[in-house]
Write a protein that holds these residues in place. Structure first.
Motif, PDB file in Angstrom:
ATOM      1  N   GLU A 609      33.923  44.529  39.151  1.00  0.00           N
ATOM      2  CA  GLU A 609      32.974  45.419  39.816  1.00  0.00           C
ATOM      3  C   GLU A 609      31.639  45.474  39.078  1.00  0.00           C
ATOM      4  O   GLU A 609      30.565  45.422  39.681  1.00  0.00           O
ATOM      5  CB  GLU A 609      33.568  46.818  39.935  1.00  0.00           C
ATOM      6  CG  GLU A 609      34.724  46.907  40.927  1.00  0.00           C
ATOM      7  CD  GLU A 609      35.245  48.334  41.098  1.00  0.00           C
ATOM      8  OE1 GLU A 609      34.886  49.188  40.256  1.00  0.00           O
ATOM      9  OE2 GLU A 609      35.989  48.582  42.059  1.00  0.00           O
ATOM     10  N   LYS A 610      31.704  45.580  37.752  1.00  0.00           N
ATOM     11  CA  LYS A 610      30.488  45.748  36.959  1.00  0.00           C
ATOM     12  C   LYS A 610      29.570  44.543  37.069  1.00  0.00           C
ATOM     13  O   LYS A 610      28.336  44.684  37.131  1.00  0.00           O
ATOM     14  CB  LYS A 610      30.865  46.000  35.501  1.00  0.00           C
ATOM     15  CG  LYS A 610      29.681  46.219  34.564  1.00  0.00           C
ATOM     16  CD  LYS A 610      30.170  46.529  33.154  1.00  0.00           C
ATOM     17  CE  LYS A 610      29.013  46.740  32.185  1.00  0.00           C
ATOM     18  NZ  LYS A 610      29.508  47.036  30.816  1.00  0.00           N
ATOM     19  N   TYR A 611      30.149  43.333  37.101  1.00  0.00           N
ATOM     20  CA  TYR A 611      29.329  42.122  37.108  1.00  0.00           C
ATOM     21  C   TYR A 611      29.321  41.438  38.469  1.00  0.00           C
ATOM     22  O   TYR A 611      28.920  40.276  38.585  1.00  0.00           O
ATOM     23  CB  TYR A 611      29.820  41.168  36.016  1.00  0.00           C
ATOM     24  CG  TYR A 611      29.732  41.796  34.638  1.00  0.00           C
ATOM     25  CD1 TYR A 611      28.519  41.848  33.967  1.00  0.00           C
ATOM     26  CD2 TYR A 611      30.851  42.378  34.039  1.00  0.00           C
ATOM     27  CE1 TYR A 611      28.429  42.446  32.721  1.00  0.00           C
ATOM     28  CE2 TYR A 611      30.773  42.975  32.794  1.00  0.00           C
ATOM     29  CZ  TYR A 611      29.546  43.017  32.141  1.00  0.00           C
ATOM     30  OH  TYR A 611      29.459  43.608  30.907  1.00  0.00           O
ATOM     31  N   ASN A 612      29.754  42.156  39.497  1.00  0.00           N
ATOM     32  CA  ASN A 612      29.680  41.676  40.878  1.00  0.00           C
ATOM     33  C   ASN A 612      30.341  40.317  41.059  1.00  0.00           C
ATOM     34  O   ASN A 612      29.795  39.426  41.721  1.00  0.00           O
ATOM     35  CB  ASN A 612      28.219  41.610  41.344  1.00  0.00           C
ATOM     36  CG  ASN A 612      27.555  42.973  41.360  1.00  0.00           C
ATOM     37  OD1 ASN A 612      28.125  43.940  41.856  1.00  0.00           O
ATOM     38  ND2 ASN A 612      26.359  43.053  40.792  1.00  0.00           N
ATOM     39  N   ALA A 613      31.494  40.122  40.450  1.00  0.00           N
ATOM     40  CA  ALA A 613      32.220  38.860  40.617  1.00  0.00           C
ATOM     41  C   ALA A 613      32.723  38.758  42.056  1.00  0.00           C
ATOM     42  O   ALA A 613      33.412  39.653  42.533  1.00  0.00           O
ATOM     43  CB  ALA A 613      33.394  38.792  39.642  1.00  0.00           C
ATOM     44  N   PRO A 614      32.399  37.661  42.754  1.00  0.00           N
ATOM     45  CA  PRO A 614      32.743  37.581  44.172  1.00  0.00           C
ATOM     46  C   PRO A 614      34.205  37.250  44.455  1.00  0.00           C
ATOM     47  O   PRO A 614      34.666  37.427  45.573  1.00  0.00           O
ATOM     48  CB  PRO A 614      31.836  36.464  44.689  1.00  0.00           C
ATOM     49  CG  PRO A 614      31.569  35.611  43.497  1.00  0.00           C
ATOM     50  CD  PRO A 614      31.550  36.541  42.324  1.00  0.00           C
ATOM     51  N   MET A 615      34.934  36.760  43.445  1.00  0.00           N
ATOM     52  CA  MET A 615      36.313  36.381  43.725  1.00  0.00           C
ATOM     53  C   MET A 615      37.171  36.483  42.466  1.00  0.00           C
ATOM     54  O   MET A 615      36.712  36.190  41.362  1.00  0.00           O
ATOM     55  CB  MET A 615      36.385  34.936  44.255  1.00  0.00           C
ATOM     56  CG  MET A 615      37.791  34.523  44.715  1.00  0.00           C
ATOM     57  SD  MET A 615      37.825  32.899  45.559  1.00  0.00           S
ATOM     58  CE  MET A 615      37.795  31.798  44.152  1.00  0.00           C
ATOM     59  N   VAL A 616      38.413  36.909  42.642  1.00  0.00           N
ATOM     60  CA  VAL A 616      39.427  36.897  41.589  1.00  0.00           C
ATOM     61  C   VAL A 616      40.634  36.165  42.162  1.00  0.00           C
ATOM     62  O   VAL A 616      41.082  36.472  43.266  1.00  0.00           O
ATOM     63  CB  VAL A 616      39.831  38.314  41.151  1.00  0.00           C
ATOM     64  CG1 VAL A 616      40.853  38.244  40.027  1.00  0.00           C
ATOM     65  CG2 VAL A 616      38.611  39.102  40.718  1.00  0.00           C
ATOM     66  N   LYS A 617      41.152  35.209  41.396  1.00  0.00           N
ATOM     67  CA  LYS A 617      42.240  34.380  41.924  1.00  0.00           C
ATOM     68  C   LYS A 617      43.337  34.225  40.877  1.00  0.00           C
ATOM     69  O   LYS A 617      43.049  34.079  39.684  1.00  0.00           O
ATOM     70  CB  LYS A 617      41.716  32.994  42.316  1.00  0.00           C
ATOM     71  CG  LYS A 617      42.754  32.113  42.977  1.00  0.00           C
ATOM     72  CD  LYS A 617      42.194  30.720  43.267  1.00  0.00           C
ATOM     73  CE  LYS A 617      43.232  29.878  43.975  1.00  0.00           C
ATOM     74  NZ  LYS A 617      44.471  29.723  43.200  1.00  0.00           N
ATOM     75  N   LYS A 630      27.615  35.261  35.679  1.00  0.00           N
ATOM     76  CA  LYS A 630      26.390  34.607  35.230  1.00  0.00           C
ATOM     77  C   LYS A 630      26.487  34.268  33.737  1.00  0.00           C
ATOM     78  O   LYS A 630      27.136  34.975  32.970  1.00  0.00           O
ATOM     79  CB  LYS A 630      25.179  35.504  35.482  1.00  0.00           C
ATOM     80  CG  LYS A 630      24.941  35.805  36.962  1.00  0.00           C
ATOM     81  CD  LYS A 630      23.764  36.761  37.129  1.00  0.00           C
ATOM     82  CE  LYS A 630      23.540  37.089  38.595  1.00  0.00           C
ATOM     83  NZ  LYS A 630      22.426  38.052  38.774  1.00  0.00           N
ATOM     84  N   LYS A 631      25.802  33.202  33.362  1.00  0.00           N
ATOM     85  CA  LYS A 631      25.845  32.743  31.973  1.00  0.00           C
ATOM     86  C   LYS A 631      25.413  33.842  31.005  1.00  0.00           C
ATOM     87  O   LYS A 631      26.045  34.057  29.968  1.00  0.00           O
ATOM     88  CB  LYS A 631      24.943  31.516  31.812  1.00  0.00           C
ATOM     89  CG  LYS A 631      24.905  30.935  30.412  1.00  0.00           C
ATOM     90  CD  LYS A 631      23.996  29.708  30.376  1.00  0.00           C
ATOM     91  CE  LYS A 631      23.933  29.102  28.985  1.00  0.00           C
ATOM     92  NZ  LYS A 631      23.045  27.900  28.955  1.00  0.00           N
ATOM     93  N   GLU A 632      24.337  34.557  31.374  1.00  0.00           N
ATOM     94  CA  GLU A 632      23.821  35.574  30.455  1.00  0.00           C
ATOM     95  C   GLU A 632      24.752  36.764  30.318  1.00  0.00           C
ATOM     96  O   GLU A 632      24.640  37.551  29.373  1.00  0.00           O
ATOM     97  CB  GLU A 632      22.436  36.029  30.901  1.00  0.00           C
ATOM     98  CG  GLU A 632      22.381  36.620  32.300  1.00  0.00           C
ATOM     99  CD  GLU A 632      22.051  35.584  33.379  1.00  0.00           C
ATOM    100  OE1 GLU A 632      21.539  35.982  34.437  1.00  0.00           O
ATOM    101  OE2 GLU A 632      22.325  34.385  33.139  1.00  0.00           O
ATOM    102  N   ASP A 633      25.697  36.909  31.262  1.00  0.00           N
ATOM    103  CA  ASP A 633      26.629  38.041  31.207  1.00  0.00           C
ATOM    104  C   ASP A 633      27.910  37.729  30.435  1.00  0.00           C
ATOM    105  O   ASP A 633      28.718  38.639  30.192  1.00  0.00           O
ATOM    106  CB  ASP A 633      27.009  38.480  32.635  1.00  0.00           C
ATOM    107  CG  ASP A 633      25.861  39.174  33.352  1.00  0.00           C
ATOM    108  OD1 ASP A 633      24.973  39.699  32.656  1.00  0.00           O
ATOM    109  OD2 ASP A 633      25.853  39.171  34.594  1.00  0.00           O
TER     110      ASP A 633
END
Length: 839
Positions: A609-617, A630-633
């Motif tokens: 949620e915090k880093y807006n990841a579009p998918m978890v598998k 993102k790389k910077e995250d």
């Protein structure tokens, strides 16, 4: 600031016959190839001086795409190094471009003021990139793609991340987009025509190519007409189309076409139309001046591909080396039929000839949607006039040969679309048959213009290996796409006499993997520069093949002494995450043996949620893969996960990936042993262990094998009497079932044998060699002997493994992220005392 000038002067003998002075404007592929052809015919005829605008030696410009993509370094694409100029008594003036030609005095002048006289002049100035004159085209961050400096600018932009827009969907544009995407940028390709590479592809092949590039994460905009390049503070910020669409950009690559570089010739008064006008012998309107390459116009045509250049150079040299008054008339250049290949890994594309569908042409098409294959050949008057191949280009050389010769294809008309094997009377079991059937003048290496006959002559002249062929006639020395053809010709010509020899670690050294590993220990070598110095490396800093291998071999040989060189690791290992096709990363937190708990699941959910990841598998190794980071995250993501006690998964490193388990005797009514508990112990023992390649373990609680232990690098199958230990499995592209290594009675024995096997593999396998090919290479008996011939051998190897683990089980992201130290070291405090006790 003026570019520094490099002058490599010739070393002339004390007394030599007077030679004609040949000045060459252009140190590129065409100019140097023309000089090579002249030297091959008459090495004593000319006193040669070459002027180059770039401050470097001659290199293969068509291989800039692999340099941008990180597949090659500059040293890999050098055609003629400093020794070539010295060996052939050539003066190279680099970084000092010619600015004027005085035909009356037969002199030329450079930017620095150098005046050079000539008897014969060769202009090989190549082409200039076309810049669309839209508003913003001169902003900082708008680059072209023509030379190594352009590549440097693109790499500098890619290092900062962000977005790139490539204007132009031709060969260069797509290769630039591919390289920037691999470097982690979000790439949009804007092409004004409705079909990508419309000069080389028809609509069907263009659609397949567009679909594949979009599948890889690139945004492809066809029919997009650029209106403006936007900017702020003098730097590019985006591209705006005439239909109102806008795309953000930190860099804009102009790849919309090229124009012959004719400025010098035009100023000197030579005949110039679209290009410098030349005759069939590459002579301009001034008999003392020749021209060759992309800058010329021959019979109304200008060529932008490399193959015609070689034909031009041969015609030029034949005429230039002919004595005046000789009866023999030199062979002239009559034009070229061109073919195209796209240098994007994993995309097979070939195009040649005319496929416009003009009157009287017949199309023969084959489509295989399931395999993504499209083939189209165009026939007119029983002659092959065009071909487009996508997905399967094996017959490209054969079609190109038929096209150039204009042979009557009536006898093979029905089988033509199925390729050479079928057209010759049916599929052949001999993989070399297709190459053997090619004529001697069939082109084998398009990059260097080498025919089959030239390759065979090189082999018969003593080139008995692939490297020898590359060094003598240059076939397969550039992009490598013709390597299979050259190897077939070696096999056909020499049979059993082909010299394969021990495989060297890479082109930088004559030593193989085993010798390098042995000498690191024998010579007490403990640093990469020291290895290169002691073992006479041919390159100053190694290459992308040898540096990761040397880093691993030193790490394995000297644990705790050698300091891991992160720069010599692949990007996924440096990031502890996998770079995806859109430039973002996926993260796999480690879950011991596949077990998790509410705290860990909450931590993962919070990160998503915090880093807006579009998918978890859920992965095949029973872990959760978080996509779109993102790389910077990444450092912050690992810090947050470490707060829940979850360390880096090393899920994409050359290391232990995961230990897969079933529920075993604790829950399963068929389970014979505690497979989950043993899996957790094995993972805690082995995590973070750097290896030659990825390494997977599984523990199945009974012979039903729910954890698939028999296709893993190390597998444990629990039985009533104890544990069966299996090794060398692989569930990838080439599935390999494990070999039974041994049976043991206790968990402790299983863990010791696992540690010993891993250490033997680490100490003996070649870098990037998985356990399956390693065992197939050395034999299972060798592995068993290495483990069990000496009763103390397992104990010794296991102790070495556990000792090395004291220096491997660290998490670089945790070290960098604020607040993560305490959680990481608390975990290590639980693991390391047990290891110290066991070691």
């Amino acid at each position: 600031m003026n570019t520094p000038t490099t002058v490599l002067d010739k070393q002339a003998p004390a007394t030599v016959p007077v030679r004609e002075r040949l000045a060459v404007i252009g140190n590129g592929m065409a100019g140097c190839r023309a000089v090579e052809e002249i030297l091959a015919r008459d090495p004593d005829r000319f006193d040669v001086t070459i002027f180059g605008a770039e401050p470097r030696v001659n290199y293969n410009r068509i291989m800039l795409s692999p340099v941008l993509a990180g597949e090659k370094a500059f040293e890999d694409i050098v055609i003629n190094g400093p020794e070539w100029y010295a060996d052939n008594a050539i003066t190279l003036v680099s970084g000092d471009p010619v600015v004027s030609i005085d035909r009356d005095t037969r002199t030329l002048a450079t930017r620095s003021g150098r005046i050079e006289p000539y008897d014969r002049l060769l202009i090989a100035t190549g082409s200039d990139p076309f810049i669309i004159p839209v508003p913003g085209h001169d902003l900082d961050g708008v680059v072209t793609f023509r030379d190594l400096d352009d590549v440097g600018r693109m790499l500098a932009a890619a290092d900062k991340g962000g977005s790139a827009v490539v204007i132009g969907g031709g060969l260069l544009g797509l290769e630039a987009a591919h390289g920037l995407a691999l470097r982690g940028m979000k790439v949009t390709v804007v092409h004004i025509m409705p079909t990508l590479m419309e000069r080389q592809l028809d609509e069907a092949a263009g659609f397949l190519l567009k679909s594949e590039l979009e599948r890889r994460g690139q945004a492809i905009v066809t029919g997009g007409d650029t209106a403006e390049i936007t900017g702020a503070n003098g730097h590019v910020t985006g591209v705006k189309l005439k239909d109102g669409r806008e795309f953000p950009a930190d860099i804009v690559v102009m790849a919309v076409g090229i124009r012959p570089a004719t400025g010098l010739a035009r100023a000197a008064g030579l005949a110039v139309e679209r290009g410098i006008v030349v005759d069939d012998h590459m002579v301009t309107s001034d008999p003392a001046i020749m021209a060759v390459g992309e800058c010329v116009q021959h019979r109304g045509q200008c060529y932008g591909l490399v193959a015609p250049l070689w034909d031009m150079c041969r015609a030029l040299a034949h005429n230039a080396c002919r004595d005046e008054g000789a009866c023999e008339q030199p062979t002239g250049y009559t034009g070229s039929v061109t073919s195209t290949k796209l240098k994007v890994s994993g995309i097979d594309l070939f195009s040649a000839g005319d496929f416009s569908g003009a009157d009287g042409a017949e199309d023969i098409v084959m489509r295989d949607a399931a395999r993504g294959i499209y083939k189209r050949v165009v026939v007119r008057d029983n002659r092959l006039v065009g071909a487009v191949l996508y997905g399967d280009t094996a017959d490209g050389s054969w079609y190109f040969d038929l096209l150039k010769k204009g042979e009557d294809i009536s006898p093979i008309r029905e089988a033509l679309i199925f390729g050479q094997a079928f057209a010759s009377g049916g599929p052949s079991l001999d993989p070399n048959a297709a190459v053997a059937a090619l004529s001697d003048d069939a082109e084998i290496c398009g990059c260097n213009g080498v025919s089959k006959g030239q390759v065979v002559a090189s082999i018969k002249g003593g080139a008995c290996s692939l490297d020898a062929v590359r060094s003598t006639c240059k076939a397969s020395a550039s992009c490598g796409s013709c390597t299979g053809f050259v190897e077939s010709l070696l096999a056909i010509t020499l049979g059993d006499e082909v010299q394969s020899g021990p495989k060297t670690l890479c082109k930088c050294t004559s030593f193989g993997h085993d010798d390098v590993r042995r000498l690191i220990l024998e010579k007490n070598l403990k640093a990469i520069p020291q290895v290169m110095q002691e073992l006479h490396w041919r390159t100053p800093d190694g290459c992308a093949s040898c540096r990761p291998a040397l880093n691993y071999y030193l790490l394995c040989a000297w644990p705790g002494v050698y300091e891991d060189d992160q720069k010599s690791r692949f990007v996924n290992e440096r990031m502890h995450a996998n770079i995806q096709k859109d430039g973002t990363y996926s993260v796999v937190p480690r879950m011991w043996g596949g077990l998790t708990n509410p705290k860990e699941l909450r931590a993962i959910a919070d990160v998503v949620e915090k880093y807006n990841a579009p998918m978890v598998k859920v992965t095949g190794g029973q872990r959760l893969d978080i996509f779109g980071i993102k790389k910077e995250d990444l450092p912050a993501v690992w810090a947050d996960l470490n707060a829940a006690g979850m360390v880096s998964g090393h899920a994409y490193g050359k290391s232990l990936r995961t230990v897969k388990t079933c529920v075993g005797s604790e829950w399963c009514r068929f389970g014979t042993q505690d497979s989950t508990g043993l899996g957790v112990k094995l993972e805690r023992m082995t995590w973070g262990s750097w290896m030659p390649h990825k390494f997977k373990i599984a523990v199945s609680g009974c012979p039903r094998n729910c954890a698939e232990a028999t296709i893993k690098d190390f597998g444990v199958v629990c039985v009533d009497s104890g544990y069966e230990l299996h090794v060398g499995g692989n569930g990838g592209i080439k599935v390999r079932a494990t070999d039974l290594l041994c049976k043991v009675a206790t968990e402790a024995e299983a863990m010791d044998v696992c540690a010993a096997f891993i250490q033997l593999y680490r100490e003996q396998a070649h870098y990037l060699e998985r356990t399956a090919p390693w065992i197939e290479r050395v034999g299972l008996d060798h592995v068993k002997a290495g483990l069990f011939d000496d009763p103390d051998r397992v104990t010794q190897l296991a102790a070495r493994f556990r000792h090395s683990q004291l220096f491997c089980q660290e998490d670089p992201w945790a070290e960098r992220a604020a607040g993560a130290h305490s959680e990481l070291h608390q975990h290590l405090a639980e693991v390391r005392p047990l290891q110290m006790e066991q070691a």
